[in-house]
Motif scaffolding. Structure first.
Motif, mmCIF file in Angstrom:
data_model
loop_
_atom_site.group_PDB
_atom_site.id
_atom_site.type_symbol
_atom_site.label_atom_id
_atom_site.label_comp_id
_atom_site.label_asym_id
_atom_site.label_seq_id
_atom_site.Cartn_x
_atom_site.Cartn_y
_atom_site.Cartn_z
ATOM 1 N N GLY A 112 33.313 35.855 38.728
ATOM 2 C CA GLY A 112 34.220 35.965 39.868
ATOM 3 C C GLY A 112 35.674 35.831 39.468
ATOM 4 N N ALA A 113 35.962 34.887 38.562
ATOM 5 C CA ALA A 113 37.335 34.693 38.105
ATOM 6 C C ALA A 113 37.844 35.922 37.345
ATOM 7 N N ILE A 114 36.972 36.529 36.544
ATOM 8 C CA ILE A 114 37.346 37.742 35.811
ATOM 9 C C ILE A 114 37.655 38.878 36.771
ATOM 10 N N ALA A 118 41.098 40.819 37.011
ATOM 11 C CA ALA A 118 41.063 42.272 36.796
ATOM 12 C C ALA A 118 41.734 43.010 37.947
ATOM 13 N N GLU A 119 41.470 42.585 39.156
ATOM 14 C CA GLU A 119 42.074 43.223 40.324
ATOM 15 C C GLU A 119 43.588 43.016 40.332
ATOM 16 N N CYS A 120 44.023 41.819 39.955
ATOM 17 C CA CYS A 120 45.453 41.497 39.966
ATOM 18 C C CYS A 120 46.226 42.233 38.874
ATOM 19 N N THR A 121 45.553 42.636 37.819
ATOM 20 C CA THR A 121 46.232 43.312 36.708
ATOM 21 C C THR A 121 46.013 44.817 36.708
ATOM 22 N N GLY A 122 45.412 45.339 37.756
ATOM 23 C CA GLY A 122 45.297 46.783 37.904
ATOM 24 C C GLY A 122 44.193 47.439 37.108
ATOM 25 N N LYS A 142 32.951 34.658 46.641
ATOM 26 C CA LYS A 142 33.782 33.470 46.850
ATOM 27 C C LYS A 142 34.686 33.200 45.668
ATOM 28 N N THR A 143 34.115 33.209 44.451
ATOM 29 C CA THR A 143 34.918 32.878 43.271
ATOM 30 C C THR A 143 35.913 33.982 42.924
ATOM 31 N N SER A 144 35.656 35.196 43.364
ATOM 32 C CA SER A 144 36.615 36.285 43.113
ATOM 33 C C SER A 144 37.717 36.316 44.160
ATOM 34 N N ALA A 145 37.626 35.436 45.158
ATOM 35 C CA ALA A 145 38.596 35.402 46.266
ATOM 36 C C ALA A 145 38.670 36.752 46.979
ATOM 37 N N GLY A 146 37.535 37.443 47.037
ATOM 38 C CA GLY A 146 37.474 38.724 47.728
ATOM 39 C C GLY A 146 37.878 39.918 46.887
ATOM 40 N N ALA A 147 38.298 39.685 45.645
ATOM 41 C CA ALA A 147 38.731 40.790 44.787
ATOM 42 C C ALA A 147 37.605 41.769 44.509
ATOM 43 N N ILE A 148 36.379 41.306 44.606
ATOM 44 C CA ILE A 148 35.218 42.150 44.339
ATOM 45 C C ILE A 148 35.182 43.379 45.240
ATOM 46 N N TYR A 238 46.847 40.281 30.699
ATOM 47 C CA TYR A 238 48.275 40.120 30.942
ATOM 48 C C TYR A 238 49.120 40.521 29.733
ATOM 49 N N GLU A 239 48.537 40.505 28.525
ATOM 50 C CA GLU A 239 49.230 41.101 27.389
ATOM 51 C C GLU A 239 49.325 42.607 27.594
ATOM 52 N N MET A 240 48.279 43.195 28.122
ATOM 53 C CA MET A 240 48.303 44.619 28.450
ATOM 54 C C MET A 240 49.420 44.900 29.473
ATOM 55 N N VAL A 241 49.497 44.096 30.521
ATOM 56 C CA VAL A 241 50.540 44.257 31.538
ATOM 57 C C VAL A 241 51.916 44.139 30.906
#
Length: 246
Positions: A112-114, A118-122, A142-148, A238-241
């Motif tokens: 979920g955290a990944i 992943a969603e936040c970094t595009g 739940k752990t993805s905060a809905g990013a899934i 985030y290094e990619m970003v």
């Protein structure tokens, strides 16, 4: 697309759900159950990569208070995407496509955290294997905060197949491993890439490492020789970003 998992129990309800192409996450079946209709449905589900768990009747009784008839199915909260269609569509619209391949991530909280990072970094899509990884469940939501719900997830029979397809499509595959000589700060992320993150215990499997184009590591300056996989994944993304924003 549903936003929560649900439970279906009983032979005929499960059969009807299969006919209706409901997406299942996992199925629990009573040990030593003898029912031709159940056997037929399990064969169909296994072909689709659904995890089948054979458990004591007490487990089924805890899952539902209804007449489960020896079978309880948990539906997936999302629908899955075709890898080929996602890759083709993304490459047609972007020069710096980014995919994330998860090699047997088993902890739902890490998964979920990944997904959230992943969603936040595009990231354009996350690829997982049908068997052996963390479930796509309500806990994942739940752990993805809905990013899934905002990032496509593709299920494949084997991670190797996804890697071969990425490479054939002109995408550079980069494995995260502490054994790599090059760090992420000496790795070029400004091109179409697929980052491979390994399991919590073993990292990226040796058979996968033998296939990928590049390897990259994170500097580890303390006594501990590894990072939590979701933290490591965040550093890579985030290094990619950072590189692409220069």
């Amino acid at each position: 697309m549903s936003k929560k998992e649900s439970t279906i129990f009983g032979v005929y309800p499960v059969l009807e759900a299969i006919k209706s192409e409901v997406v299942f996450d996992k199925v629990y079946v009573q040990k030593d159950l003898s029912n031709p209709k159940v056997d037929s449905s399990l064969a169909t589900l296994e072909k689709d990569g659904v995890t089948i768990n054979y458990v004591p009747i007490e487990k089924l009784n805890r899952l539902t208070k209804g007449n489960h008839q020896g079978i309880v199915a948990i539906t997936s909260p999302i629908s899955f995407y075709s890898l080929e269609s996602i890759v083709e569509k993304t490459l047609a619209s972007k020069e710096d496509a980014t995919f994330l391949i998860l090699d047997q991530i088993s902890d739902v909280r890490n998964f979920g955290a990944i997904l959230r990072t992943a969603e936040c970094t595009g990231v354009d899509a996350v690829i997982i294997q049908k068997k052996g990884g963390a479930p796509v469940s309500g806990d994942t939501v739940k752990t993805s905060a809905g990013a899934i719900f905002n990032i496509p997830i593709c299920k494949v029979d084997h991670i190797k197949d996804a890697i071969f397809y990425m490479q054939a499509s002109g995408i550079t595959t980069i494995a995260a491993t502490e054994k790599a000589e090059n760090s992420i700060y000496h790795t070029d992320f400004k091109k179409p890439i697929a980052i491979i993150m390994g399991s919590e215990g073993k990292g990226v499997s040796k058979s996968v490492l033998n296939l990928i184009d590049e390897q990259a590591s994170l500097p580890l300056l303390g006594e501990i020789n590894s990072l939590n996989v979701s933290v490591a994944c965040g550093a890579f993304l985030y290094e990619m970003v950072r590189q692409r924003s220069l």
